[in-house]
Motif scaffolding. Structure first.
Motif, PDB file in Angstrom:
ATOM      1  N   GLY A 159     -10.693   1.196  -3.222  1.00 36.21           N
ATOM      2  CA  GLY A 159     -10.590  -0.275  -3.717  1.00 36.21           C
ATOM      3  C   GLY A 159      -9.084  -0.694  -3.929  1.00 36.21           C
ATOM      4  O   GLY A 159      -9.109  -1.674  -4.350  1.00 36.21           O
ATOM      5  N   VAL A 160      -8.498   0.156  -4.648  1.00 39.22           N
ATOM      6  CA  VAL A 160      -6.991   0.242  -4.949  1.00 39.22           C
ATOM      7  C   VAL A 160      -6.338  -0.176  -3.933  1.00 39.22           C
ATOM      8  O   VAL A 160      -5.514  -1.111  -4.071  1.00 39.22           O
ATOM      9  N   THR A 161      -6.216   0.694  -2.764  1.00 38.06           N
ATOM     10  CA  THR A 161      -5.365   0.750  -2.193  1.00 38.06           C
ATOM     11  C   THR A 161      -5.906  -1.157  -0.973  1.00 38.06           C
ATOM     12  O   THR A 161      -5.162  -1.592  -0.585  1.00 38.06           O
ATOM     13  N   VAL A 164       0.806  -1.184   0.221  1.00 38.12           N
ATOM     14  CA  VAL A 164      -0.006  -0.026  -0.530  1.00 38.12           C
ATOM     15  C   VAL A 164       0.754   1.373   0.215  1.00 38.12           C
ATOM     16  O   VAL A 164       0.836   2.241  -0.774  1.00 38.12           O
ATOM     17  N   GLY A 165       1.841   1.046   0.686  1.00 37.59           N
ATOM     18  CA  GLY A 165       2.873   2.532   0.743  1.00 37.59           C
ATOM     19  C   GLY A 165       3.654   2.638  -0.665  1.00 37.59           C
ATOM     20  O   GLY A 165       3.356   3.662  -0.445  1.00 37.59           O
ATOM     21  N   ILE A 166       4.016   1.745  -1.333  1.00 37.02           N
ATOM     22  CA  ILE A 166       4.341   1.998  -2.173  1.00 37.02           C
ATOM     23  C   ILE A 166       3.072   2.246  -3.360  1.00 37.02           C
ATOM     24  O   ILE A 166       3.713   3.489  -4.283  1.00 37.02           O
ATOM     25  N   VAL A 167       2.655   1.899  -3.625  1.00 36.36           N
ATOM     26  CA  VAL A 167       1.220   2.540  -4.381  1.00 36.36           C
ATOM     27  C   VAL A 167       1.229   4.338  -4.211  1.00 36.36           C
ATOM     28  O   VAL A 167       0.704   4.822  -5.114  1.00 36.36           O
ATOM     29  N   LEU A 214       2.190   6.144  -7.258  1.00 36.92           N
ATOM     30  CA  LEU A 214       0.861   6.475  -7.937  1.00 36.92           C
ATOM     31  C   LEU A 214       0.090   7.334  -7.876  1.00 36.92           C
ATOM     32  O   LEU A 214      -0.643   8.388  -9.056  1.00 36.92           O
ATOM     33  N   THR A 215       0.131   7.802  -6.429  1.00 35.69           N
ATOM     34  CA  THR A 215      -0.082   8.896  -6.256  1.00 35.69           C
ATOM     35  C   THR A 215       0.138  10.577  -7.185  1.00 35.69           C
ATOM     36  O   THR A 215      -0.319  10.640  -7.492  1.00 35.69           O
ATOM     37  N   PRO A 216       1.588  11.102  -7.145  1.00 37.03           N
ATOM     38  CA  PRO A 216       1.789  11.759  -7.968  1.00 37.03           C
ATOM     39  C   PRO A 216       1.114  12.030  -9.487  1.00 37.03           C
ATOM     40  O   PRO A 216       0.961  12.837  -9.903  1.00 37.03           O
ATOM     41  N   ASP A 260       3.265  12.911   1.161  1.00 38.95           N
ATOM     42  CA  ASP A 260       2.497  11.933   1.106  1.00 38.95           C
ATOM     43  C   ASP A 260       3.002  11.041   2.167  1.00 38.95           C
ATOM     44  O   ASP A 260       2.444  10.105   2.639  1.00 38.95           O
ATOM     45  N   ILE A 261       4.267  11.641   2.641  1.00 42.71           N
ATOM     46  CA  ILE A 261       4.744  10.830   3.814  1.00 42.71           C
ATOM     47  C   ILE A 261       4.070  11.028   5.195  1.00 42.71           C
ATOM     48  O   ILE A 261       3.860   9.963   6.289  1.00 42.71           O
TER      49      ILE A 261
END
Length: 370
Positions: free
Chosen positions: A153-155, A136-139, A143-145, A209-210
């Motif tokens: 649903g993606v998470t 989830v952290g990698i996503v 991906l968020t940027p 994001d952090i």
């Protein structure tokens, strides 16, 4: 699954104890719901709360039967005052999400304990929650940027894949390592590796994001919404029903694979089903509320102690209800004990859950020595 294990007539005392425990847990759940709605930074009289809830229920029922004829009145009931917005937009969604996810995480732990036939197994200890957190952290970071805010649903899918990844690794080690203590150490080490990978990814994230990932990774129900409740209900409730339908094969499997096979149970698909159900439940919890520690280990043990039985037919529904009660009261403490500062839910569950795990390990060690 083939033939089912022979049916055993339940003793009247077992059924009576189950009914008493379920009734007591249900009353505790109702008490916890009332306290969660009533207690907060904004004090709202209990009579007003019941009046607002009754008015909203009345409008909802009328709106359902008239196919939208009372939509405006329902909208007014939900948003008429600041107090009604606090009740229907913050407190009720939060406590319902805590109830659903707390029960789901507890049942996930029970399924893992059944799979490994060990009461100390659980999503947090075996590193499964850390794997979900890592993916989830990698996503979220990478991906968020590019895609902006991601749908929940993606998470959930990311958390599910992370859970399956770590479950597969632990399962592979379990074929080689038959000492459960060593397997737990391996699970903890795998969890540390996942945390290290997550921290490495944070190095490349921006401050926003952090902050979001740090807040989420500490575990919280503060982001609850009606949409999240819908997603949790849609995923968790059918999964819980599927787990309960496997109660009889689980009871046979708990007595050993050889016994389960003699009862006509195809063990490999059954084990796969247990892993998938457990991973889906823990992934849903991790995606919507972050990693929550010790609930999946402590609550099944507490439930078995209350029921004085390990029969899945009894333990699964009682574990779900006990987990709901446990997380509702832990969340109440998390948001009120140092108000307006809010503790992470994982902090409170660790305080109450860790001693139970320590007691279980000491008791298990004594039993092995005897």
């Amino acid at each position: 699954m083939g033939l089912q294990p022979p049916k055993k007539r339940l003793s009247p005392s077992s059924g009576r104890r189950f009914a008493i425990v379920m009734a007591a847990l249900f009353l505790l759940l109702l008490w916890g719901l009332v306290l969660n709605v009533n207690i907060g930074s904004v004090r709202i009289p209990l009579s007003e709360i019941f009046s607002m809830i009754w008015n909203a229920l009345r409008c909802s029922i009328a709106n359902f039967f008239t196919r939208g004829g009372y939509a405006e009145e329902l909208e007014h009931a939900l948003n008429a005052t600041t107090q009604s917005q606090i009740i229907f937009s913050i407190r009720i969604p939060r406590m319902l999400l805590a109830a659903i996810l707390g029960g789901a995480l507890s049942v996930s732990g029970f399924l893992l304990q059944t799979f490994f036939r060990n009461p100390i197994a659980g999503p947090f200890v075996l590193g499964i929650s850390s794997g979900a957190k890592m993916v989830v952290g990698i996503v979220l970071i990478f991906l968020t940027p590019y895609f902006g805010a991601l749908h929940s649903g993606v998470t959930i899918i990311a958390a599910f894949l992370g859970s399956l990844l770590i479950t597969g690794i632990v399962l592979a080690f379990s074929q080689k390592v038959h000492n459960m203590s060593m397997l737990l150490v391996i699970g903890i080490m795998v969890g540390y590796i996942c945390s290290a990978v997550t921290d490495f990814c944070i190095t490349f994230a921006n401050d926003h994001d952090i902050l979001n990932l740090t807040s989420w990774s500490m575990g919280t129900f503060s982001g609850a919404s009606w949409d999240n409740i819908g997603i949790a209900s849609l995923l968790c409730l059918p999964t819980l029903a599927g787990a309960w339908l496997l109660s009889k094969p689980m009871a046979a499997y708990a007595l050993g694979e050889s016994y389960a096979q003699s009862m006509g149970i195809n063990v490999k698909p059954f084990r796969l089903m247990l892993i998938l159900l457990s991973s889906l439940l823990s992934a849903c919890v991790t995606a919507l509320a972050g990693p929550i520690s010790f609930v999946g280990i402590a609550v099944p043990h507490i439930t078995r102690t209350l029921l004085k039985t390990s029969k899945p037919l009894f333990v699964i529904p009682a574990t779900f209800l006990c987990g709901s009660v446990f997380c509702i009261f832990c969340d109440l403490l998390a948001r009120t004990i140092f108000a307006p500062t809010e503790l992470a839910i994982g902090t409170v569950t660790s305080i109450f859950g860790a001693p139970v795990v320590i007691y279980m390990m000491i008791k298990r060690r004594r039993m092995q020595e005897d």
